[in-house]
Design a protein around this motif. Structure first.
Motif: not given
Length: 375
Positions: A204-213, A230-236
């Motif tokens: 659930n990307v909502t759990n990562y509001p500052t960036g998905v690790p 908007v959810y941003t990938l901060e890693g692969d």
């Protein structure tokens, strides 16, 4: 009166027949039930054994990928004693615990730029070992990215519903592409994420509001949201099983942010290793790669300054996007574009650097698997 007496005698003479029938059925049940229960028990044991062995194999394979990660010069200093440099020399890498299994990994020097990796997964019921030999390779696959559509097989553009730009010239679609094409093992090693495995089958990307690790998922994964943002990938993101993105839940926007989603699943035929649905809107540059078939149906809010690379390594890329796609579509067996606008854009930024991470795009070497065996 005589008739009544006769009927009464006949009824009395039938006493006990129901008991006989019941005893017969009990006897049949007594004969058939034990084998049936044994068969059911054997099936349950076999199913549990198969599930445990699959999980153990995934864990051992993760150990191999971890060792390959350590071979990167940036990570080699983390090995106690450094990389082995002489024949017969080996190192024991930091251990891992995956799904209740202890994974131990040994890295041995064989020859220049060639190493043997032994990864052993131990659980309470079994032990599985993977032995592999890896060698450093120097391959450049960026020619795939010079076309708006690249296929080792054929490509289909649904007339009247889909448009492709350009349709002629250097960047036009190309079928029967015979240039260098990466293998699944090569790309798997290239994109592997060395981090603690993500435990849940739902992200659930909502759990990562500052960036998905960066995420390592050993198994299937369903990427969803419960809030429209908007959810941003901060890693692969690296997944070993079939993957869904934006197929259920709330609408959300995923910013690839130059990162990659790699699905190590070779599901083919009429099924898909990776499915991206209309609950997801994609923005930014990035790579979306699966070893098997890809179904690509997201909303798109990309522009000409973005470059999105979609690649099915061994299968089909089926495109039905809602919006304008900028980048390259690639598929080994076929690229099928049913609707939407696909426009080629440059993979380079204004400084001449690649916008995505792909073999040859600034990271020109990686470790390829030469042999692989299970015991």
């Amino acid at each position: 009166m005589r008739n009544l007496i006769t009927i009464s005698k006949r009824l009395r003479s039938q006493q006990g027949q129901a008991l006989v029938i019941a005893l017969i059925f009990l006897a049949i049940g007594a004969l058939t039930l034990p084998p049936l229960m044994m068969l059911m028990g054997s099936a349950l044991v076999q199913g549990t054994t198969f599930e445990n062995r699959t999980a153990s194999l995934y864990a051992a394979d993760a150990g191999v990928e971890q060792a390959i990660w350590y071979l990167d010069p940036a990570n080699s200093p983390l090995i106690s004693g450094g990389l082995p440099m002489h024949t017969g020399e080996s190192r024991t890498l930091p251990g891992m615990s995956i799904d209740g299994r202890t994974v131990s990994v040994t890295l041995a020097y064989l020859a220049e730029d060639t190493y043997q990796i032994m990864s052993t997964s131990v659980s309470s019921t079994e032990t599985i070992s993977i032995t592999t030999v890896v060698g450093e390779t120097f391959n450049n696959y960026t020619d795939i990215m010079t076309h708006v559509i690249t296929s080792q097989g054929d490509y289909t553009i649904q007339g009247g519903q889909a448009s492709v730009t350009p349709d002629t010239g250097d960047n036009a679609p190309i079928a029967n592409y015979d240039g260098p094409w990466p293998g699944a093992n090569e790309l798997s090693a290239f994109y592997y994420v060395n981090t603690t495995p993500y435990a849940s089958a739902t992200l659930n990307v909502t759990n990562y509001p500052t960036g998905v690790p960066e995420i390592l998922r050993l198994g299937t994964l369903d990427i969803v949201a419960t809030a429209n943002a908007v959810y941003t990938l901060e890693g692969d993101i690296y997944i070993t099983g079939d993957t869904l993105i934006g197929m259920t839940g709330s609408n959300f926007t995923l910013d690839l942010n130059g990162h990659s989603i790699y699905v190590k699943s070779n599901t083919a035929g009429n099924q898909y290793a990776l499915r991206i649905g209309g609950k997801c809107t994609l923005i930014g540059s990035g790579s979306i790669i699966a070893e098997g078939n890809i179904e690509f149906k997201p909303n798109l809010a990309t522009n000409l300054s973005d470059y999105v690379f979609v690649l099915s390594v061994n299968g089909k890329t089926y495109m039905q996007p809602n919006g304008n796609f900028y980048g390259t579509l690639a598929g080994s067996t076929e690229v099928y574009l049913q609707n939407g606008s696909v426009t080629y854009s440059s993979p380079f930024d204004e400084y001449g650097n690649y916008k995505i991470d792909f073999p040859g795009s600034g990271l020109s070497h990686f470790w390829g698997i030469i042999t692989w065996s299970i015991s």
